[in-house]
Design a protein around this motif. Sequence first.
Motif, PDB file in Angstrom:
ATOM      1  N   SER A  73       0.832  -1.350   0.159  1.00 13.73           N
ATOM      2  CA  SER A  73       0.007   0.120   0.170  1.00 13.73           C
ATOM      3  C   SER A  73       0.852   1.421   0.167  1.00 13.73           C
ATOM      4  O   SER A  73       0.591   2.240  -0.463  1.00 13.73           O
ATOM      5  CB  SER A  73      -0.884   0.054   1.288  1.00 13.73           C
ATOM      6  N   GLY A  74       1.944   1.126   0.890  1.00 14.89           N
ATOM      7  CA  GLY A  74       2.860   2.482   0.731  1.00 14.89           C
ATOM      8  C   GLY A  74       4.093   2.594   0.017  1.00 14.89           C
ATOM      9  O   GLY A  74       4.946   3.337   0.345  1.00 14.89           O
ATOM     10  N   CYS A  75       4.056   1.396  -1.165  1.00 14.51           N
ATOM     11  CA  CYS A  75       5.140   1.518  -1.961  1.00 14.51           C
ATOM     12  C   CYS A  75       5.463   2.937  -2.327  1.00 14.51           C
ATOM     13  O   CYS A  75       4.796   3.618  -3.235  1.00 14.51           O
ATOM     14  CB  CYS A  75       4.738   0.705  -3.165  1.00 14.51           C
TER      15      CYS A  75
ATOM     16  N   VAL B 275      -3.482   2.970 -12.101  1.00 14.19           N
ATOM     17  CA  VAL B 275      -3.256   2.208 -10.894  1.00 14.19           C
ATOM     18  C   VAL B 275      -4.534   1.032 -10.928  1.00 14.19           C
ATOM     19  O   VAL B 275      -5.602   1.636 -10.659  1.00 14.19           O
ATOM     20  CB  VAL B 275      -3.163   2.812  -9.677  1.00 14.19           C
TER      21      VAL B 275
ATOM     22  N   LEU C  16      -5.893  -1.651  -8.064  1.00 17.25           N
ATOM     23  CA  LEU C  16      -5.412  -2.063  -6.799  1.00 17.25           C
ATOM     24  C   LEU C  16      -6.124  -3.281  -6.683  1.00 17.25           C
ATOM     25  O   LEU C  16      -5.427  -4.047  -5.633  1.00 17.25           O
ATOM     26  CB  LEU C  16      -6.607  -1.335  -5.849  1.00 17.25           C
ATOM     27  N   SER C  17      -7.085  -3.834  -7.699  1.00 20.12           N
ATOM     28  CA  SER C  17      -7.446  -5.222  -7.266  1.00 20.12           C
ATOM     29  C   SER C  17      -7.403  -6.007  -8.537  1.00 20.12           C
ATOM     30  O   SER C  17      -7.630  -5.503  -9.833  1.00 20.12           O
ATOM     31  CB  SER C  17      -9.091  -5.227  -6.924  1.00 20.12           C
TER      32      SER C  17
ATOM     33  N   PRO D 103      -3.638   8.924  -5.977  1.00 19.98           N
ATOM     34  CA  PRO D 103      -3.078   7.799  -5.579  1.00 19.98           C
ATOM     35  C   PRO D 103      -4.296   6.783  -6.339  1.00 19.98           C
ATOM     36  O   PRO D 103      -4.266   5.560  -6.365  1.00 19.98           O
ATOM     37  CB  PRO D 103      -2.926   7.629  -4.183  1.00 19.98           C
TER      38      PRO D 103
ATOM     39  N   GLY E 201       0.624   4.006   3.654  1.00 21.01           N
ATOM     40  CA  GLY E 201       0.083   3.806   2.446  1.00 21.01           C
ATOM     41  C   GLY E 201      -1.515   3.621   2.606  1.00 21.01           C
ATOM     42  O   GLY E 201      -1.985   4.086   1.607  1.00 21.01           O
ATOM     43  N   GLN E 202      -1.863   2.920   3.450  1.00 25.29           N
ATOM     44  CA  GLN E 202      -3.251   2.614   3.568  1.00 25.29           C
ATOM     45  C   GLN E 202      -4.310   3.955   3.782  1.00 25.29           C
ATOM     46  O   GLN E 202      -5.158   4.315   3.325  1.00 25.29           O
ATOM     47  CB  GLN E 202      -3.472   1.571   4.755  1.00 25.29           C
TER      48      GLN E 202
ATOM     49  N   LEU F 130      -4.444   6.268   0.645  1.00 25.45           N
ATOM     50  CA  LEU F 130      -5.725   5.607  -0.277  1.00 25.45           C
ATOM     51  C   LEU F 130      -7.145   5.661   0.302  1.00 25.45           C
ATOM     52  O   LEU F 130      -7.945   6.065  -0.275  1.00 25.45           O
ATOM     53  CB  LEU F 130      -5.752   4.006  -0.484  1.00 25.45           C
TER      54      LEU F 130
ATOM     55  N   ALA G  20     -10.687  -3.180  -2.300  1.00 26.14           N
ATOM     56  CA  ALA G  20      -9.308  -3.497  -2.597  1.00 26.14           C
ATOM     57  C   ALA G  20      -8.121  -3.155  -1.737  1.00 26.14           C
ATOM     58  O   ALA G  20      -7.219  -3.667  -1.601  1.00 26.14           O
ATOM     59  CB  ALA G  20      -9.186  -2.448  -4.077  1.00 26.14           C
ATOM     60  N   VAL G  21      -8.519  -1.761  -1.082  1.00 26.68           N
ATOM     61  CA  VAL G  21      -7.679  -1.542  -0.066  1.00 26.68           C
ATOM     62  C   VAL G  21      -7.524  -2.447   1.208  1.00 26.68           C
ATOM     63  O   VAL G  21      -6.562  -2.771   1.565  1.00 26.68           O
ATOM     64  CB  VAL G  21      -8.016   0.004   0.794  1.00 26.68           C
TER      65      VAL G  21
END
Lengths: 178, 322
Positions: free
Chosen positions: A62-64, A90, A92-93, B46, B106-107, B110, B191-192
């Motif tokens: 997540s924090g890349c 991007v 995410l899924s 993001p 990062g979480q 988002l 997704a998160v």
Amino acid sequence: METLLDRETLDREALRERAYAVARGVTDPEMPMLTLEDLGVLRRVDVAGAGEVVVAITPTYSGCPAMATMRDDLVHGLSDAGFDDVRVAVELSPAWSSDWITERGRRALAEAGLSAPGPAPRHDGPIALDLLPTRRAVSCPRCGSAAVDLTSEFGATACKALYRCTDCLEPFEHVKEI
Amino acid sequence: MTDATDPAHAPSHPAPDPNDAHGSIFDGLLGSDSSQWAFGTDFEDPLAGVDTTIPDGVDPGDLATYCLMLADDALIASHRLSEWCSRAPDLEEDIALANVSLDLLGQARLLLARAAAADPAAVPTLPEGSPVPPEDALAFFREAGEFRNVRMTEVANGDFAHTIARLLVLSCARLAVFQRLTTSRDTVLAAVAAKGVKELAYHRDYAGRWFLTLARGTEESRRRLVEALDALWPLYAELFATHPVERSVAEAGVGVDPAAVADEVAVVLEQVFAMSGVERPDRAPLAGVQGRTGRDGLHTEALSLLLAEMQVVARAHPSGRW
């Protein structure tokens, strides 16, 4: 029966293939021995109606912090190859898994002295708490010895753990299963 | 075994030319662009390319507030963990805590972006032409009373045992919530959460192993750990108290009612406590003010002090480019 493709579709497919060939050669900023394709973060390259190239990538964590650099490297690489209209999206899924690192990627990691990940844990049921050090079948990428010690589950980048070989005494990094 | 004609192995990072008339020797430090520094010169979305349509049957304001709750928990916990940088007991723990902090950041990013996309009115107004993106405006330009994190995330770090005890409790609770959130009708939250679950499983194991080590270590490490757990316990019940917004989004199939994970979290913690030979503390919950707690924006003084440090630079330069 013969399939007839119109000329525009053929052109677009040729364009897509050419764009994909460029995109797959862009390397990961933190592990430059791996291409984005070998790391499994390059998801798709599409060509939209007006000739716009859309590249889809997915973050490893997540924090890349490397996402922006990956995006810029893709845009630069493609514009150097003559693609003026490039967009990086991007996805995410589904979430990235270390299982997506290709065989060639695993060899490239080993050649660079990094230990490749084993099978990723499955997270479809309850996740068991593990209070003992994670057991992995890891061997030293330098001397091949299986006598290795886990130093830390966290390394210099989000995706790596730290190990030490107790035979050759060299430290090395292991790409974590996720 | 590389094929020189294979485009996948062609060099894609040519070395910068120090003699280039338009460059300087320092250009090499930045590579081809400067976006990896601080905010970057080019502000990113993001959620670029992600479908942020709001699912039917959920109030956009509630969805945004719920995202702020999940985001603020991560943001504030991340900031506290980042305070350990260069101060941890050894280099490996310094790196480990920074890694956990980065995952949570990062979480948070988002989720803040998701909150802003769900309800643009939630984003603080900045001067005309400010380049600050919505998720940064939410992180750096809200007052303490607008933060929705539970109070356990904000209290000061204390010693290493305190940080481990807190990380164990918070990661157990967040992992349980995120596992259920993977089936959210909101595709962004789902997704998160799917991504977060993988990270949180590592955080929980890390904290659990250290908890066991400290509990069974020396008399001093055990004393500190037990004291830390005891000090944190009055803030435990708040993690599972359902806020009306949480109830609303849970009923809409978008969020998770934290009360639903209370038993599961208690069982996991009991496993750690039993192996560690530590009793679950028996402490009364810290009351809110007229029933208001962290989820309502009612915080301890510690959050104001934290925000003062976290926000000062961004607030001094609301139109700054970094």
